[in-house]
Design a protein around this motif. Structure first.
Motif, PDB file in Angstrom:
ATOM      1  N   GLU A   9      -4.915  -6.334   3.886  1.00  0.00           N
ATOM      2  CA  GLU A   9      -4.988  -4.913   3.560  1.00  0.00           C
ATOM      3  C   GLU A   9      -3.644  -4.231   3.779  1.00  0.00           C
ATOM      4  N   ALA A  10      -2.917  -4.646   4.802  1.00  0.00           N
ATOM      5  CA  ALA A  10      -1.586  -4.081   5.031  1.00  0.00           C
ATOM      6  C   ALA A  10      -0.640  -4.465   3.903  1.00  0.00           C
ATOM      7  N   ALA A  11      -0.685  -5.723   3.462  1.00  0.00           N
ATOM      8  CA  ALA A  11       0.206  -6.177   2.386  1.00  0.00           C
ATOM      9  C   ALA A  11      -0.060  -5.418   1.101  1.00  0.00           C
ATOM     10  N   LEU A  12      -1.335  -5.160   0.807  1.00  0.00           N
ATOM     11  CA  LEU A  12      -1.676  -4.441  -0.422  1.00  0.00           C
ATOM     12  C   LEU A  12      -1.105  -3.029  -0.406  1.00  0.00           C
ATOM     13  N   LEU A  13      -1.229  -2.342   0.720  1.00  0.00           N
ATOM     14  CA  LEU A  13      -0.745  -0.964   0.803  1.00  0.00           C
ATOM     15  C   LEU A  13       0.777  -0.900   0.834  1.00  0.00           C
ATOM     16  N   ALA A  22       0.168   8.851  -2.032  1.00  0.00           N
ATOM     17  CA  ALA A  22       0.054  10.028  -1.175  1.00  0.00           C
ATOM     18  C   ALA A  22      -1.377  10.216  -0.687  1.00  0.00           C
ATOM     19  N   VAL A  23      -2.350  10.024  -1.585  1.00  0.00           N
ATOM     20  CA  VAL A  23      -3.761  10.187  -1.211  1.00  0.00           C
ATOM     21  C   VAL A  23      -4.169   9.141  -0.177  1.00  0.00           C
ATOM     22  N   LEU A  24      -3.817   7.889  -0.410  1.00  0.00           N
ATOM     23  CA  LEU A  24      -4.211   6.833   0.524  1.00  0.00           C
ATOM     24  C   LEU A  24      -3.529   7.003   1.882  1.00  0.00           C
ATOM     25  N   THR A  25      -2.293   7.476   1.884  1.00  0.00           N
ATOM     26  CA  THR A  25      -1.600   7.717   3.154  1.00  0.00           C
ATOM     27  C   THR A  25      -2.284   8.822   3.935  1.00  0.00           C
ATOM     28  N   ALA A  26      -2.644   9.907   3.248  1.00  0.00           N
ATOM     29  CA  ALA A  26      -3.329  11.012   3.921  1.00  0.00           C
ATOM     30  C   ALA A  26      -4.670  10.555   4.484  1.00  0.00           C
ATOM     31  N   ILE A  27      -5.418   9.771   3.697  1.00  0.00           N
ATOM     32  CA  ILE A  27      -6.713   9.270   4.172  1.00  0.00           C
ATOM     33  C   ILE A  27      -6.526   8.384   5.390  1.00  0.00           C
ATOM     34  N   ALA A  28      -5.528   7.506   5.354  1.00  0.00           N
ATOM     35  CA  ALA A  28      -5.294   6.586   6.472  1.00  0.00           C
ATOM     36  C   ALA A  28      -4.952   7.336   7.746  1.00  0.00           C
ATOM     37  N   VAL A  29      -4.069   8.330   7.651  1.00  0.00           N
ATOM     38  CA  VAL A  29      -3.652   9.077   8.841  1.00  0.00           C
ATOM     39  C   VAL A  29      -4.828   9.856   9.418  1.00  0.00           C
ATOM     40  N   PHE A  50       8.010   4.106   2.271  1.00  0.00           N
ATOM     41  CA  PHE A  50       7.702   4.524   3.637  1.00  0.00           C
ATOM     42  C   PHE A  50       6.253   4.980   3.741  1.00  0.00           C
ATOM     43  N   LEU A  51       5.790   5.787   2.775  1.00  0.00           N
ATOM     44  CA  LEU A  51       4.411   6.272   2.814  1.00  0.00           C
ATOM     45  C   LEU A  51       3.420   5.117   2.683  1.00  0.00           C
ATOM     46  N   GLY A  52       3.740   4.145   1.836  1.00  0.00           N
ATOM     47  CA  GLY A  52       2.870   2.981   1.731  1.00  0.00           C
ATOM     48  C   GLY A  52       2.786   2.207   3.035  1.00  0.00           C
ATOM     49  N   THR A  53       3.909   2.132   3.735  1.00  0.00           N
ATOM     50  CA  THR A  53       3.922   1.454   5.030  1.00  0.00           C
ATOM     51  C   THR A  53       3.116   2.226   6.066  1.00  0.00           C
ATOM     52  N   VAL A  54       3.190   3.555   6.015  1.00  0.00           N
ATOM     53  CA  VAL A  54       2.376   4.385   6.918  1.00  0.00           C
ATOM     54  C   VAL A  54       0.895   4.147   6.645  1.00  0.00           C
ATOM     55  N   ALA A  55       0.518   4.091   5.369  1.00  0.00           N
ATOM     56  CA  ALA A  55      -0.876   3.817   5.019  1.00  0.00           C
ATOM     57  C   ALA A  55      -1.307   2.448   5.536  1.00  0.00           C
ATOM     58  N   ALA A  56      -0.419   1.449   5.410  1.00  0.00           N
ATOM     59  CA  ALA A  56      -0.727   0.102   5.901  1.00  0.00           C
ATOM     60  C   ALA A  56      -0.912   0.105   7.413  1.00  0.00           C
ATOM     61  N   LEU A  57      -0.037   0.820   8.117  1.00  0.00           N
ATOM     62  CA  LEU A  57      -0.159   0.915   9.572  1.00  0.00           C
ATOM     63  C   LEU A  57      -1.463   1.591   9.950  1.00  0.00           C
ATOM     64  N   GLY A  58      -1.842   2.628   9.191  1.00  0.00           N
ATOM     65  CA  GLY A  58      -3.111   3.298   9.453  1.00  0.00           C
ATOM     66  C   GLY A  58      -4.292   2.362   9.283  1.00  0.00           C
ATOM     67  N   ALA A  59      -4.270   1.557   8.209  1.00  0.00           N
ATOM     68  CA  ALA A  59      -5.363   0.612   7.978  1.00  0.00           C
ATOM     69  C   ALA A  59      -5.470  -0.394   9.124  1.00  0.00           C
TER      70      ALA A  59
END
Length: 265
Positions: free
Chosen positions: A120-124, A241-248, A148-157
């Motif tokens: 899941e991290a690799a996908l994001l 942007a949407v996935l990053t916001a959801i993850a955070v 960077f935002l994709g990496t933040v989303a991955a970290l959130g997941a």
């Protein structure tokens, strides 16, 4: 060794508590993948392939899905979505093979969890790199903000999964048994209502592998239909942007949900 029939396999590899788990079984597994996996499992149980080897293949498929997103346009998104389906299939098959052979192990469970984290991290991360235009982008240089935002989303997941898994770690170290399903609900009535509302909306699922891959495919199609305008990656970047916001948001809400429930008591 003769191949078992699907009817022989089903009660052994799909015992009560596997396909009917409220939080443990993915909707795609219940809807179609468990039926497909049975057909694969009946062939695999007579081979020398081990359950752990299948888990390694699962991890490889998941990470490859993230790498596939570096291929520009709809083809890369299609490849990623198909690899995530393969990842889900292998995630079903490895456990079924282990249960049929009575070879379930702590190592297998551990590898399975690590595989979910990595895939899941690799996908994001791949989605973020895709939005940055690392390969085939319109900009002369990649826009690393989106990576960077994709990496933040991955970290959130990853953190969301860790918040769940660490409940078992904390209970084990405290000498307590695993928490039951009833311990999930928040003790406060207001928080319990909010949790039910969030669960009904299911927005948090968008950062999961299957859901995220379908969203990525959808925004790739929208970008293709929009053409090569000033921002050919508009919908892809909106999706990041949407996935990053959801993850955070979900990292915070899930932590509050754990602390407000009886899982740590």
């Amino acid at each position: 060794m003769s191949k078992p029939s699907v009817a022989e396999l089903r009660p052994v590899v799909h015992p009560p508590g596997v396909t009917d788990r409220r939080s443990g079984e993915h909707w795609a597994g219940r809807m179609y993948m468990r039926e497909i996996s049975l057909r694969w499992t009946r062939h695999l149980v007579t081979t020398r392939i081990t359950a752990n080897q299948l888990t390694y293949l699962m991890v490889l498929a998941g990470v490859a899905a993230g790498a596939a997103l570096l291929v520009p346009g709809v083809p890369g998104a299609v490849a990623a979505a198909l690899l995530i389906q393969l990842y889900l299939l292998l995630d079903c098959v490895d456990g079924e093979v282990a249960r049929w052979r009575s070879q379930t192990s702590v190592t297998g469970v551990y590898l399975d969890r690590v595989g979910h984290y990595l895939a899941e991290a690799a996908l994001l991360v791949g989605f973020g790199l895709r939005a940055a235009g690392v390969l085939g982008g319109e900009d002369p240089a990649p826009n690393w903000l989106w990576a960077f935002l994709g990496t933040v989303a991955a970290l959130g997941a990853i953190l969301i999964k860790a918040e769940t898994d660490l409940v078992d770690v904390a209970r084990s170290r405290a000498g307590l048994p695993a928490a039951g399903e009833g311990a999930v609900a928040p003790r406060a009535a207001g928080l319990a209502l909010a949790r039910r509302a969030a669960s009904a909306l299911r927005f948090h699922r968008l950062i999961g592998g299957v859901e995220a891959s379908l969203l990525i495919l959808a925004v790739a199609v929208l970008d293709a239909l929009a053409g090569d305008g000033a921002d050919a990656l508009f919908f892809t970047r909106l999706g990041v942007a949407v996935l990053t916001a959801i993850a955070v948001v979900q990292v915070v809400l899930h932590l509050v949900s754990v602390l407000a429930s009886s899982r740590l008591r």
